[in-house]
Design a protein around this motif. Structure first.
Motif, PDB file in Angstrom:
ATOM      1  N   PRO A 182       0.829  -1.307  -0.025  1.00 16.27           N
ATOM      2  CA  PRO A 182       0.087  -0.147   0.071  1.00 16.27           C
ATOM      3  C   PRO A 182       0.879   1.221  -0.100  1.00 16.27           C
ATOM      4  N   ARG A 183       0.555   2.278  -0.658  1.00 17.16           N
ATOM      5  CA  ARG A 183       1.230   3.456  -0.914  1.00 17.16           C
ATOM      6  C   ARG A 183       1.565   3.914   0.478  1.00 17.16           C
ATOM      7  N   GLU A 184       0.355   3.911   1.304  1.00 23.95           N
ATOM      8  CA  GLU A 184       0.651   4.470   2.650  1.00 23.95           C
ATOM      9  C   GLU A 184       1.698   3.949   3.632  1.00 23.95           C
ATOM     10  N   ALA A 185       2.339   2.867   3.222  1.00 22.42           N
ATOM     11  CA  ALA A 185       2.967   2.106   4.043  1.00 22.42           C
ATOM     12  C   ALA A 185       4.702   1.784   3.210  1.00 22.42           C
ATOM     13  N   TRP A 186       4.566   2.503   2.256  1.00 25.51           N
ATOM     14  CA  TRP A 186       6.149   2.494   1.526  1.00 25.51           C
ATOM     15  C   TRP A 186       7.370   3.078   2.157  1.00 25.51           C
ATOM     16  N   ARG A 187       6.967   4.075   3.144  1.00 25.58           N
ATOM     17  CA  ARG A 187       8.032   4.740   4.030  1.00 25.58           C
ATOM     18  C   ARG A 187       8.253   3.728   4.955  1.00 25.58           C
ATOM     19  N   ASP A 188       7.327   3.130   5.434  1.00 28.40           N
ATOM     20  CA  ASP A 188       7.726   2.323   6.739  1.00 28.40           C
ATOM     21  C   ASP A 188       8.534   1.113   5.989  1.00 28.40           C
ATOM     22  N   ARG A 189       8.308   0.415   5.142  1.00 28.78           N
ATOM     23  CA  ARG A 189       8.961  -0.721   4.348  1.00 28.78           C
ATOM     24  C   ARG A 189      10.276  -0.166   4.059  1.00 28.78           C
ATOM     25  N   MET A 190      10.601   1.068   3.928  1.00 27.65           N
ATOM     26  CA  MET A 190      11.948   1.746   3.480  1.00 27.65           C
ATOM     27  C   MET A 190      12.830   1.676   4.853  1.00 27.65           C
ATOM     28  N   LYS A 191      12.133   2.129   5.743  1.00 30.42           N
ATOM     29  CA  LYS A 191      12.621   2.234   7.122  1.00 30.42           C
ATOM     30  C   LYS A 191      13.239   0.761   7.614  1.00 30.42           C
ATOM     31  N   MET A 192      12.463  -0.192   7.235  1.00 36.64           N
ATOM     32  CA  MET A 192      12.846  -1.614   7.592  1.00 36.64           C
ATOM     33  C   MET A 192      13.983  -1.990   6.737  1.00 36.64           C
ATOM     34  N   ALA A 193      13.992  -1.582   5.557  1.00 37.49           N
ATOM     35  CA  ALA A 193      15.157  -1.904   4.488  1.00 37.49           C
ATOM     36  C   ALA A 193      16.518  -1.177   5.163  1.00 37.49           C
ATOM     37  N   LYS A 194      16.605   0.011   5.775  1.00 34.67           N
ATOM     38  CA  LYS A 194      17.383   0.548   6.535  1.00 34.67           C
ATOM     39  C   LYS A 194      18.053  -0.090   7.435  1.00 34.67           C
ATOM     40  N   ALA A 195      16.996  -0.552   8.272  1.00 33.06           N
ATOM     41  CA  ALA A 195      17.266  -1.074   9.734  1.00 33.06           C
ATOM     42  C   ALA A 195      18.041  -2.545   9.443  1.00 33.06           C
ATOM     43  N   SER A 234      -1.060   7.468 -10.691  1.00 32.64           N
ATOM     44  CA  SER A 234      -1.583   8.002  -9.427  1.00 32.64           C
ATOM     45  C   SER A 234      -1.860   6.932  -8.435  1.00 32.64           C
ATOM     46  N   GLY A 235      -2.108   7.190  -7.384  1.00 34.93           N
ATOM     47  CA  GLY A 235      -2.205   6.437  -6.267  1.00 34.93           C
ATOM     48  C   GLY A 235      -1.099   5.494  -6.165  1.00 34.93           C
ATOM     49  N   ASN A 236      -1.427   4.115  -5.970  1.00 36.95           N
ATOM     50  CA  ASN A 236      -0.082   3.187  -5.941  1.00 36.95           C
ATOM     51  C   ASN A 236       0.658   3.038  -7.181  1.00 36.95           C
ATOM     52  N   ASN A 237       0.213   3.627  -8.220  1.00 38.12           N
ATOM     53  CA  ASN A 237       1.006   3.595  -9.292  1.00 38.12           C
ATOM     54  C   ASN A 237       1.995   4.804  -9.426  1.00 38.12           C
ATOM     55  N   ASP A 238       2.117   5.450  -8.372  1.00 43.36           N
ATOM     56  CA  ASP A 238       3.084   6.562  -8.384  1.00 43.36           C
ATOM     57  C   ASP A 238       4.263   6.284  -7.997  1.00 43.36           C
ATOM     58  N   ILE A 239       4.941   5.732  -9.275  1.00 45.43           N
ATOM     59  CA  ILE A 239       6.453   5.182  -8.950  1.00 45.43           C
ATOM     60  C   ILE A 239       7.486   6.298  -8.863  1.00 45.43           C
ATOM     61  N   ALA A 240       7.303   7.609  -9.152  1.00 50.95           N
ATOM     62  CA  ALA A 240       8.259   8.507  -8.879  1.00 50.95           C
ATOM     63  C   ALA A 240       8.201   8.884  -7.400  1.00 50.95           C
ATOM     64  N   GLU A 241       6.982   8.880  -6.933  1.00 46.32           N
ATOM     65  CA  GLU A 241       6.793   9.354  -5.393  1.00 46.32           C
ATOM     66  C   GLU A 241       7.539   8.097  -4.798  1.00 46.32           C
ATOM     67  N   PHE A 242       7.542   6.934  -5.030  1.00 47.34           N
ATOM     68  CA  PHE A 242       8.148   5.812  -4.588  1.00 47.34           C
ATOM     69  C   PHE A 242       9.651   6.034  -4.301  1.00 47.34           C
ATOM     70  N   VAL A 243      10.092   6.382  -5.629  1.00 44.30           N
ATOM     71  CA  VAL A 243      11.342   6.682  -5.723  1.00 44.30           C
ATOM     72  C   VAL A 243      11.967   7.950  -4.870  1.00 44.30           C
ATOM     73  N   LYS A 244      11.111   8.947  -4.762  1.00 42.01           N
ATOM     74  CA  LYS A 244      11.532  10.257  -3.940  1.00 42.01           C
ATOM     75  C   LYS A 244      11.539   9.616  -2.317  1.00 42.01           C
ATOM     76  N   ILE A 245      10.298   8.842  -2.196  1.00 44.23           N
ATOM     77  CA  ILE A 245      10.556   8.603  -0.600  1.00 44.23           C
ATOM     78  C   ILE A 245      11.956   7.684  -0.197  1.00 44.23           C
ATOM     79  N   ALA A 246      12.124   6.972  -1.201  1.00 38.41           N
ATOM     80  CA  ALA A 246      13.515   6.265  -0.846  1.00 38.41           C
ATOM     81  C   ALA A 246      14.447   7.416  -0.664  1.00 38.41           C
ATOM     82  N   LYS A 247      14.574   8.282  -1.552  1.00 37.06           N
ATOM     83  CA  LYS A 247      15.687   9.206  -1.363  1.00 37.06           C
ATOM     84  C   LYS A 247      15.525   9.840   0.072  1.00 37.06           C
ATOM     85  N   GLN A 248      14.384  10.175   0.583  1.00 34.61           N
ATOM     86  CA  GLN A 248      14.085  10.849   1.701  1.00 34.61           C
ATOM     87  C   GLN A 248      14.572  10.050   2.802  1.00 34.61           C
TER      88      GLN A 248
END
Length: 613
Positions: free
Chosen positions: A57-70, A95-109
């Protein structure tokens, strides 16, 4: 170390730490040396894990990335899925869960680099290997070839992807380190001219950074294009990795395992694949100690929702549609929680950190609970639900009907007065047969079933066949044999049946207003609706052990398919897709429409196999 720079890029991006990128601005370069990657002119070992944005889920992308760092990852990899972004010809969706650019930007953040895999073909246990269904309506089109129509559609797609993602490459100020051209092409063909066409289209679309190819060891020569960085899949012996790559790269590195498998995926009717971490920790340690870069496939699999599961099929194996869970026995489980494998891999990676570096703490597991039982209070069978049909002398395929996924009803008349076989020449993939609305049996492509013995009384009777698309083939030579529905003739007692009416049931959305009463119409595929209330949304697992076969939606989200044969018996419902208060549930049940109560669990069941091959 003698360094020969093959490529050098600079850009304003995040300040790089030893294991990732920070949130501060800085000037960076990324290049290749004789045996390693160079980030800011210093050796850089990529420790990456694959996460697919539509499976989380898009709403969980950031949480998964924090786990990757951990766990110690400094990079994540992802495919880009053509059939999500261009579901219908010329209609693009980011749009929504298809927003691949936002996925990449969150990874950068979150301090992560990205490896991008945007080739039109992805495999990935994904419907049609990522290709949109409508390609099959272009007469003569051949995927993964020099055929003109394919290349024309491919070019339009990659141009759109370039608009979204090319500006996010490291040489343009972003965090995309590398971009993969094609995907394991050596396992499919060996046309270097075609590969060069791929490369040129990528560059023309703006992907002007570091490009690479990846293939299994036995196919790496066929799938590599001279001038691109070669990478290997599925091999973790450092000596063999280096030998294979040096053989294609003028005796040099860098050495990159583009897909390192900590486990495997599942398909219906076969035991859940699960391998202890102990079988991998030593290999991971050896690879990292040898200075080899790695991308774990998968670090986190998530769920294959909607109708996006693919299928395997080759001459030597039966049709094998994949399950909805893409847990993969990965370090991060389907819900995004750390597993024993996660912790063991983290210990190994920590050994290889630069002096003075430490990993962040592992976030706590998310809470999960069982809901109160859900009682369905409205329903309608599919024969009542269906809309207007389309007539044709012969059966029409899903593609003929411009239908991507879901189900279809085929209707005609049959003359009775005999006991004989109904034969379907090309059932794709699961059929339920009805005579005058009465269920007579099922046919399953997985089991090679194409005939059903029927005893039909004298007179003219209505024959209806409810057909399910269980996922298009995503790997191997049969990519071009992927039409769905009934693709050939239907006969009874040797007589070919004509004058068909087709009713589309794509279920890209469910018209819930049609669900009214609670009266059961018989043993017919039935849509049911109900609700549950939530005070504080938490993860849960809908328990379908007492149900038959179908698909479930919650608050409009298609959560995927269930099937009593297993091994998967639960469907993951993420907290992010629940809401405080009333939540709507819709189930399409094919085989046990009498069921009216759905329960849930706080843990998944992914290894309960009820059918043996």
């Amino acid at each position: 170390m003698k360094i020969q720079k093959l490529l050098s890029f600079s850009a304003l991006i995040l300040l790089t730490l030893s294991f990732g990128c920070s949130k501060e601005s800085g000037q960076h370069t990324f290049s290749l040396a004789d045996s390693t990657f160079m980030l800011d002119d210093k050796p850089f070992q990529i420790i990456s894990g694959e996460i697919h944005y539509p499976r989380v889920p898009r709403e969980a992308w950031r949480d998964r990335m924090k786990m990757a760092k951990a766990m110690g990852l400094n990079t994540i990899g992802t495919y880009v899925f053509w059939n999500l972004h261009e579901p219908e010809k010329g209609k693009f969706d980011f749009s929504g869960n298809n927003d691949i650019a936002e996925f990449v930007k969150i990874a950068k953040q979150e301090g992560l680099w990205v490896i991008l895999r945007p080739s039109p073909y992805v495999c990935a246990e994904w419907e049609f290997g990522g290709y949109p269904y409508w390609l099959q309506n272009e007469k003569g089109l051949q995927v993964r070839s020099r055929e003109k129509q394919y290349l024309a559609e491919y070019k339009k797609y990659i141009q759109e992807i370039g608009k979204q993602l090319a500006p996010l490459q490291i040489n343009h100020g972003g965090n995309i380190l590398m971009v993969q051209v094609e995907n394991e092409y050596g396992s499919y063909g060996a046309d270097k001219v075609y590969l060069e066409m791929n490369r040129k289209m990528f560059v023309d679309a703006g992907f002007d950074g570091l490009l690479y190819t990846c293939d299994p060891e036995k196919d790496i020569v066929k799938g590599h294009l001279k001038g691109l960085m070669p990478a290997i899949n599925g091999q973790d012996n450092p000596v063999k990795v280096k030998q294979a790559i040096k053989g294609l790269n003028e005796g040099k590195g860098p050495f990159f395992i583009a897909e390192w498998y900590p486990a495997w995926f599942d398909w219906w009717g076969t035991a859940h694949h699960k391998v202890p971490a102990a079988q991998y920790t030593g290999k991971l340690d050896t690879v990292l100690a040898a200075g080899i870069s790695i991308n774990m496939y998968m670090f986190h699999g998530g769920s294959t929702r909607g109708f996006m599961n693919g299928a395997n099929f080759r001459d030597t194996i039966p049709f094998e549609p994949q399950i909805s869970s893409y847990d993969y026995d990965a370090p991060l489980d389907e819900a995004g929680n750390a597993t024993d494998k996660f912790m063991k891999f983290r210990e190994v990676i920590a050994k290889h950190l630069p002096k003075g570096e430490a990993l962040p703490a592992v976030p706590e597991a998310k809470p999960s609970t069982a809901l109160k039982e859900i009682v369905f209070d409205k329903q309608i069978d599919v024969f009542e639900y269906r809309g207007k049909g389309r007539s044709n002398s012969d059966p029409l395929t899903f593609e003929d009907m411009n239908q991507a996924y879901g189900y279809m009803i085929y209707k005609t008349n049959v003359n009775g007065g005999k006991k004989a076989e109904l034969k379907i020449d090309g059932l794709r993939d699961y059929g339920i047969v009805f005579i005058d609305g009465e269920r007579k049996g099922t046919l399953d492509r997985r089991l090679g079933e194409e005939k059903l013995l029927l005893d039909i009384p004298a007179g003219v009777h209505t024959l209806e066949i409810f057909v399910e698309n269980m996922g298009r083939i995503n790997f191997g030579p049969n990519l071009l044999k992927n039409k769905k529905g009934i693709i050939g003739e239907v006969s009874f007692a040797g007589h070919v049946l004509k004058s068909w009416t087709m009713y589309s049931l794509p279920f890209d959305r469910v018209e819930t207003l049609k669900l009214k009463g609670s009266k059961l119409s018989g043993n017919v595929p039935t849509l049911k609706s109900g609700s549950f209330d939530v005070v504080n949304p938490t993860d849960t697992y809908l328990d379908f052990r007492k149900w038959g076969k179908g698909v479930v939606w919650v608050n409009g989200h298609n959560l995927g398919k269930y099937w009593s044969i297993g091994p998967q018996q639960t469907i993951y419902l993420p907290a992010e897709w629940q809401k405080k208060g009333r939540n709507e549930v819709v189930v399409l049940e094919l085989n046990k429409p009498e069921n009216n109560i759905l329960t849930s669990l706080s843990q998944p069941i992914l290894d309960d196999l009820q059918e043996k091959k």
